[in-house]
Design a protein around this motif. Sequence first.
Motif, PDB file in Angstrom:
ATOM      1  N   ASP A   1       0.836  -1.206   0.000  1.00 15.79           N
ATOM      2  CA  ASP A   1       0.000   0.000   0.000  1.00 15.79           C
ATOM      3  C   ASP A   1       0.871   1.257   0.000  1.00 15.79           C
ATOM      4  OD1 ASP A   1      -2.415   1.423   0.009  1.00 15.79           O
ATOM      5  OD2 ASP A   1      -2.467   1.513   2.202  1.00 15.79           O
TER       6      ASP A   1
ATOM      7  N   HIS B   1      -4.852   6.162   6.083  1.00 19.47           N
ATOM      8  CA  HIS B   1      -6.055   5.456   6.546  1.00 19.47           C
ATOM      9  C   HIS B   1      -5.847   4.800   7.906  1.00 19.47           C
ATOM     10  CE1 HIS B   1      -4.949   1.120   5.523  1.00 19.47           C
ATOM     11  NE2 HIS B   1      -3.865   1.833   5.289  1.00 19.47           N
TER      12      HIS B   1
ATOM     13  N   THR C   1      -4.702   3.121   1.796  1.00 17.17           N
ATOM     14  CA  THR C   1      -4.506   4.461   1.239  1.00 17.17           C
ATOM     15  C   THR C   1      -4.797   4.404  -0.262  1.00 17.17           C
ATOM     16  OG1 THR C   1      -2.890   4.944   2.950  1.00 17.17           O
ATOM     17  CG2 THR C   1      -2.835   6.343   0.997  1.00 17.17           C
TER      18      THR C   1
HETATM   19 MN    MN Z   1      -1.891   1.014   4.298  1.00 15.08          MN
END
Ligand code: MN
Length: 317
Positions: free
Chosen positions: A29, A106, A126
């Motif tokens: 991520d 997030h 995210t």
């Molecule tokens: Mn993440």
Amino acid sequence: MADLHSAIQSRLQAAGRVLIVSHIRPDGDAIGSMLALGLALQNSGKQVQMALSDGVPSSLKHLPGSEQIRKKSEGEFDLVVTVDCSDLKRTGSALDGRKPDIVIDHHATTDAFGTLNLVEPESVATASILTRCLPGWGFPLTAPIAANLLTGLITDTLGFRTSNVTPEVLRQAANLLALGADMSALYYRALVRRTFPGAKYWGAGLTNLALADGIVWAALTRADRKAAGYTGNDDADLINIVSSIDDAEVAIMFVEQNKTKTKISWRGLKPHVDVASIAVQFGGGGHKAAAGAEINGSLSEVQERVLAATRKTLQEK
Ligand code: MN
Ligand code: 5GP
């Protein structure tokens, strides 16, 4: 919220030179979000620099644009953005003292450390925030951007199996596939494939696997890494195996960094457990079901303190 989005949009649109940074020990991520934003800005003619303190792990080097990522930022920027970072400390040395203008994240434990903070703890990744927002900010998604975003969704949801996956997340994934992202190949590379040294390293961790008081845990030492020939300083995702074990409420991995530093990963295995609250006690953070911290102390000292605090939290429930 509309104000925040239009402020972010105008800062991104107005900037000529943008720095994007993410966290130490970067995951799919962190890197997927950084590259998606970076490529989208480059497609609009902006100069973009992307910096990660620890660089790109070999398991994510296939991501489009990853060869552009450097370890340190250099030069002048009109705009500094962090993605997937819950605090300044997590950026390592990548910012080199610069202050973030925009924070996109997030994590439930995120400090508002930027000027504009787009923080959505309810988002699975995210990359999910960016999948939704980039087109609205005026940055269209292309196939390379979609591959990066889909990798962020896949890795943070462990292949769409975490409890926070909603129909909307699957719709986002479907849209990214339609844009040309190769789900099968990206899934395989991000979650399934591992190196032989990585698997040997798992073996060392699994030999000391323990279960007591609702906690299952394992530890990995620097000697284990050396013996296996594993070159990372992480757990090679062994936490995903340890947290698949029944009969426990919490899974923990202890990874020795050096004589005085130990990396911890917690996973909450039952809905009533909030491991972020334990990680915060040790200066770390994360999400209710997945959190981490880097703690000063030897492996054995830290193990004792963390097990005691985790046990206490479980007893209070
Ligand atoms: Mn993440
Ligand atoms: P992991 O255990 O896989 O390193 O991380 C689990 C979650 O906790 C991720 O969302 C990660 O960003 C967060 N996390 C891990 N280590 C730290 C840390 O040292 N500080 C903070 N604030 N979050 C962390």
